[in-house]
Design a protein around this motif. Structure first.
Motif, PDB file in Angstrom:
ATOM      1  N   ASN A  30       0.812  -1.217   0.000  1.00 25.36           N
ATOM      2  CA  ASN A  30       0.000   0.000   0.000  1.00 25.36           C
ATOM      3  C   ASN A  30       0.845   1.266   0.000  1.00 25.36           C
ATOM      4  O   ASN A  30       0.421   2.305   0.485  1.00 25.36           O
ATOM      5  N   TYR A  32       3.573   4.025  -2.040  1.00 19.77           N
ATOM      6  CA  TYR A  32       4.194   4.592  -3.225  1.00 19.77           C
ATOM      7  C   TYR A  32       5.687   4.782  -2.942  1.00 19.77           C
ATOM      8  O   TYR A  32       6.072   5.263  -1.873  1.00 19.77           O
ATOM      9  N   ARG A  51       3.240   3.063  -7.488  1.00 17.64           N
ATOM     10  CA  ARG A  51       2.604   2.326  -6.412  1.00 17.64           C
ATOM     11  C   ARG A  51       3.022   0.861  -6.543  1.00 17.64           C
ATOM     12  O   ARG A  51       2.893   0.259  -7.611  1.00 17.64           O
ATOM     13  N   GLU A 100      -0.015   4.799   1.096  1.00 20.29           N
ATOM     14  CA  GLU A 100      -1.368   4.863   0.572  1.00 20.29           C
ATOM     15  C   GLU A 100      -1.607   5.897  -0.528  1.00 20.29           C
ATOM     16  O   GLU A 100      -2.188   5.597  -1.553  1.00 20.29           O
ATOM     17  N   LEU A 101      -1.206   7.136  -0.309  1.00 20.47           N
ATOM     18  CA  LEU A 101      -1.593   8.194  -1.245  1.00 20.47           C
ATOM     19  C   LEU A 101      -0.395   8.734  -2.018  1.00 20.47           C
ATOM     20  O   LEU A 101       0.672   8.956  -1.456  1.00 20.47           O
ATOM     21  N   SER A 103       1.828  11.461  -3.599  1.00 25.38           N
ATOM     22  CA  SER A 103       2.135  12.867  -3.364  1.00 25.38           C
ATOM     23  C   SER A 103       3.514  13.166  -3.909  1.00 25.38           C
ATOM     24  O   SER A 103       4.400  12.315  -3.887  1.00 25.38           O
ATOM     25  N   ASP A 108       5.195  15.379   2.565  1.00 25.23           N
ATOM     26  CA  ASP A 108       4.236  14.279   2.694  1.00 25.23           C
ATOM     27  C   ASP A 108       4.899  12.912   2.806  1.00 25.23           C
ATOM     28  O   ASP A 108       4.249  11.939   3.173  1.00 25.23           O
TER      29      ASP A 108
END
Length: 122
Positions: A30, A32, A51, A100-101, A103, A108
């Motif tokens: 999960n 990146y 990812r 997870e996300l 950026s 971040d």
């Protein structure tokens, strides 16, 4: 979490280099893995991210068509193939990880590896 970037060097404009980022210490599904760079006197910027689970990819505009990010899950390694290098690609390149996300903001990212220097001579 450990990230180890390698593969930097000195090349002429137009030549290629492949950077490697070996990662360990976390379950990567999960996350990146991103490549960032910092040129002398400039702020660190995001270059490309991938990812680990599904290969979702991002490139900053200045490297699209020249750089390719890829992964080898069996080797816990992410690569950045850099072709048609330009003098303005000269920088210290870092790999970093974010949960997870996606950026591209330095603030971040969850963990960083040490950088590898890429010098492109014109």
């Amino acid at each position: 979490v450990q990230l180890q970037a390698s593969g930097g060097g000195f090349v002429q404009a137009g030549e290629s280099l492949r950077l490697s980022c070996e990662y360990s210490g976390f379950a990567p599904d999960n996350y990146y893995i991103g490549w960032f760079r910092q040129a002398p006197g400039k702020v660190r910027e995001g270059v490309s991210s991938i990812r680990i689970s599904n290969g979702d990819i991002y490139y900053t505009d200045s490297v699209k068509g020249r750089f390719t990010i890829s992964k080898d899950n069996a080797k816990n390694t992410v690569y950045l193939q850099m072709n048609s290098l330009k003098a303005e690609d000269t920088a210290v390149y870092y790999c970093a990880v974010r949960y997870e996300l996606l950026s591209t903001r330095v603030s971040d990212m969850d963990s960083w590896g040490k950088g590898t220097l890429v010098t492109v001579s014109s």
